[in-house]
Design an enzyme around this catalytic site. Structure first.
Site, PDB file in Angstrom:
ATOM      1  CG  HIS A 233      -1.725   1.201   1.436  1.00 16.22           C
ATOM      2  ND1 HIS A 233      -3.060   1.253   1.096  1.00 16.22           N
ATOM      3  CD2 HIS A 233      -1.418   2.426   1.947  1.00 16.22           C
ATOM      4  CE1 HIS A 233      -3.540   2.461   1.384  1.00 16.22           C
ATOM      5  NE2 HIS A 233      -2.558   3.191   1.907  1.00 16.22           N
ATOM      6  CD  GLU A 234       1.773   3.474   3.776  1.00 16.91           C
ATOM      7  OE1 GLU A 234       1.906   4.531   3.126  1.00 16.91           O
ATOM      8  OE2 GLU A 234       0.841   3.292   4.579  1.00 16.91           O
ATOM      9  CG  HIS A 237       0.465   6.310  -0.666  1.00 15.74           C
ATOM     10  ND1 HIS A 237      -0.682   6.753  -1.282  1.00 15.74           N
ATOM     11  CD2 HIS A 237       0.061   5.805   0.538  1.00 15.74           C
ATOM     12  CE1 HIS A 237      -1.724   6.542  -0.505  1.00 15.74           C
ATOM     13  NE2 HIS A 237      -1.301   5.956   0.607  1.00 15.74           N
TER      14      HIS A 237
END
Length: 322
Positions: A233-234, A237
């Site tokens: 997920h990170e 980003h």
């Protein structure tokens, strides 16, 4: 009248909100996020708008073809930062499994991660995120196109001062509040910065990278969040993606995550429901299996086709050669 415990909880939420420039929202204690803060600045939103227009036009030749198909290999460093009592928490096997999951999650984008090295450090202050700037100044490797991931064993919410500074920088992060004290941050990461170029000094991107709670690595002790999904997920980003619920509104005026094939979504997903539709008047159900939602790790499965394309375009536009 509210019971005493309820009053304390309400006062806590009000206190948190007063320290946040951006939106803070309460969710279930076992959810991936208690307070989602920060967000993309105007320049980054403009880049998403530009790439949306670029991707919607017909291909114009061999350059577009290469940009769409050429494999992307990202030099990567893992930094394991532990407190003294957690020095043995992250095993070599956990590192290997995390890298394997990372490769699998991004393979449909033809993005791979070449692990240049794994560093290990025992530092109580850094392990709890007590001095993020000093840690990254000491540990960061490579240029702006190099991914640095900091797996910290006791990653904590930032101080009020750092919290305001980070949100003003437009970083993305999400906090996790378990029924155990103190609360922990599952992770946060920087978005690509349109102002960075090949001649930018190292100091201009010294904070670039992803901070991840080490307990979320595969085999870690964080129940429902211990398959490595937080890192995926990170890093999404870091590759330029926003949350699928960006803007947290069903309004037609909400641009959301600027991705055409992610359904409109107004609230993050908690856990792994059978299905969810937070914007019933908009086409499609919430993409609860998307890595850029807040679902639990057992729910995570994929990126959409347009998300895959956007990450590639973000790489060529924002990070390659820098």
């Amino acid at each position: 009248m509210l019971p005493f415990n309820s009053c304390v909880y309400v006062l806590l939420i009000i206190s948190l909100m007063s320290n946040c420039r951006a939106l803070c929202r309460a969710t279930a204690l076992q959810g991936r996020s208690l307070c989602a803060t920060g967000g993309p600045d105007a320049a980054f939103r403009a880049e998403h708008e530009r790439l949306s227009a670029f991707e919607s036009r017909p291909s114009s030749g061999s350059y577009d073809m290469r940009r769409a198909l050429d494999p992307i290999e990202i030099e990567t460093w893992f930094h394991i930062v532990s407190g003294e009592t957690d020095a043995d928490l992250v095993t070599d096997e956990m590192v290997i499994l995390q890298l394997h999951y990372l490769q699998k999650a991004y393979e449909k984008a033809s993005i791979s991660y070449r692990l240049k090295g794994v560093t290990r450090h025992i530092n109580e202050t850094w392990a709890r995120n007590g001095d993020d700037s000093a840690m990254k100044k000491a540990l960061r490797r490579g240029g702006y196109s190099t991914l640095n991931v900091y797996f910290q064993t006791n990653l904590q919410p930032p101080s009020t001062t750092d919290f305001a500074r980070w949100t003003s920088d437009g970083d993305n992060r999400h906090a996790y509040n378990s029924d155990l004290a103190p609360p922990s941050v599952l992770g946060f990461c920087t978005l690509p910065d349109p102002s960075i170029n090949s001649s930018s000094p190292r100091s201009s991107y010294s904070k670039d990278g992803c901070n991840v709670l080490a307990k979320t690595m595969p085999g870690g002790p964080m129940t429902h969040y211990n398959r490595g999904g937080t890192a995926i997920h990170e890093i999404g980003h870091w590759n330029g993606l926003l949350h699928t619920f960006e803007g947290e509104s069903c309004s037609e005026d909400n641009a959301g995550d600027y991705i055409a094939d992610t359904p409109q979504q107004s609230v993050p997903t908690d856990g792994c429901p059978s299905q969810k539709d937070s914007c019933p008047d908009s086409p499609g159900l919430d993409d609860i299996h998307n890595f850029m939602d807040y679902s639990s790790d057992d729910c995570y499965a994929s990126f959409t086709s347009n998300q895959l394309k956007r990450m590639r375009d973000m790489w060529f536009s924002m990070r390659k050669g820098k």
